[in-house]
Design an enzyme around this catalytic site. Structure first.
Site, PDB file in Angstrom:
ATOM      1  N   HIS A 105       0.841  -1.195   0.000  1.00  0.00           N
ATOM      2  CA  HIS A 105       0.000   0.000   0.000  1.00  0.00           C
ATOM      3  C   HIS A 105       0.875   1.244   0.000  1.00  0.00           C
ATOM      4  O   HIS A 105       2.084   1.171   0.246  1.00  0.00           O
ATOM      5  CB  HIS A 105      -0.942  -0.005   1.216  1.00  0.00           C
TER       6      HIS A 105
HETATM    7  P1  TYD Z   1      -2.544  -4.186   7.143  1.00  0.00           P
HETATM    8  O1  TYD Z   1      -2.366  -2.719   6.894  1.00  0.00           O
HETATM    9  O2  TYD Z   1      -3.354  -4.976   6.140  1.00  0.00           O
HETATM   10  O3  TYD Z   1      -1.094  -4.791   7.351  1.00  0.00           O
HETATM   11  P2  TYD Z   1      -0.302  -6.048   6.698  1.00  0.00           P
HETATM   12  O4  TYD Z   1      -0.344  -5.974   5.206  1.00  0.00           O
HETATM   13  O5  TYD Z   1       1.099  -5.872   7.206  1.00  0.00           O
HETATM   14  O6  TYD Z   1      -0.960  -7.293   7.259  1.00  0.00           O
HETATM   15  O7  TYD Z   1      -3.208  -4.330   8.574  1.00  0.00           O
HETATM   16  C1  TYD Z   1      -3.639  -5.569   9.110  1.00  0.00           C
HETATM   17  C2  TYD Z   1      -4.860  -5.323   9.981  1.00  0.00           C
HETATM   18  O8  TYD Z   1      -4.543  -4.480  11.108  1.00  0.00           O
HETATM   19  C3  TYD Z   1      -5.996  -4.632   9.246  1.00  0.00           C
HETATM   20  O9  TYD Z   1      -7.199  -5.253   9.655  1.00  0.00           O
HETATM   21  C4  TYD Z   1      -5.964  -3.216   9.758  1.00  0.00           C
HETATM   22  C5  TYD Z   1      -5.390  -3.343  11.131  1.00  0.00           C
HETATM   23  N1  TYD Z   1      -4.596  -2.162  11.558  1.00  0.00           N
HETATM   24  C6  TYD Z   1      -5.079  -1.353  12.578  1.00  0.00           C
HETATM   25  O10 TYD Z   1      -6.172  -1.569  13.142  1.00  0.00           O
HETATM   26  N2  TYD Z   1      -4.311  -0.281  12.989  1.00  0.00           N
HETATM   27  C7  TYD Z   1      -3.110  -0.004  12.414  1.00  0.00           C
HETATM   28  O11 TYD Z   1      -2.421   0.977  12.834  1.00  0.00           O
HETATM   29  C8  TYD Z   1      -2.636  -0.859  11.349  1.00  0.00           C
HETATM   30  C9  TYD Z   1      -1.313  -0.581  10.682  1.00  0.00           C
HETATM   31  C10 TYD Z   1      -3.415  -1.918  10.960  1.00  0.00           C
END
Ligand code: TYD
Length: 134
Positions: free
Chosen positions: A49
């Site tokens: 992203h």
């Molecule tokens: P995501 O951004 O998809 O990270 P990755 O690709 O590393 O797995 O986030 C995973 C989950 O965590 C998603 O449901 C959103 C949640 N999240 C939060 O609630 N707060 C945050 O600060 C972040 C970064 C993610």
């Protein structure tokens, strides 16, 4: 426009090491949010992203991983994070992929903004088309 770059943090201590990171003084923003990611094996790509507002510093405090950045203007870079006293600064509007995680990797993420899913761009085509308009 800012580019991603590596940061080295001083290591303090004599009986082992201690690394201090102060918002503004050691990273180029005030730190509003901290999260860390772990438990991904070498086949997993995380991130995928860009953010409209958030800037980040990523530090692999244990183990190693790689970060690939793309500024949407044809510039792609790969950074290896394998030291608890080094990090990468990622400005806003940069696409990032984190991958090649070692089994013990813990990737600490410092962010300039509170979490807001609306400022995440999760579609590469949308990101590229937004960058053409900037
Ligand atoms: P995501 O951004 O998809 O990270 P990755 O690709 O590393 O797995 O986030 C995973 C989950 O965590 C998603 O449901 C959103 C949640 N999240 C939060 O609630 N707060 C945050 O600060 C972040 C970064 C993610």
């Amino acid at each position: 426009m800012d580019k991603p770059y590596m940061l080295q943090f001083p290591q303090h201590g004599e009986r082992g090491w201690l690394v201090v990171i102060e918002g503004v003084n050691d990273v180029p923003f005030d730190i509003k949010r901290i999260f860390y990611i772990y438990g991904s094996d070498e086949s997993v790509i995380r991130g995928r992203h860009a953010n409209r507002k958030s800037e980040f510093v990523l530090i692999n405090v244990c183990g190693s991983c790689k970060v690939k950045t793309n500024d949407g203007r044809g510039n792609e870079d790969i950074f290896i994070l394998d030291k608890p006293h080094a990090g990468i600064y990622i400005p806003k509007l940069v696409w990032k992929d984190m991958y090649d995680f070692s089994e013990d990797s813990i990737l600490l993420c410092l962010a300039s903004e509170y979490y807001d899913p609306e400022e995440y761009i999760r579609d590469m085509d949308e990101f590229l088309s937004e960058m053409r308009e900037v």
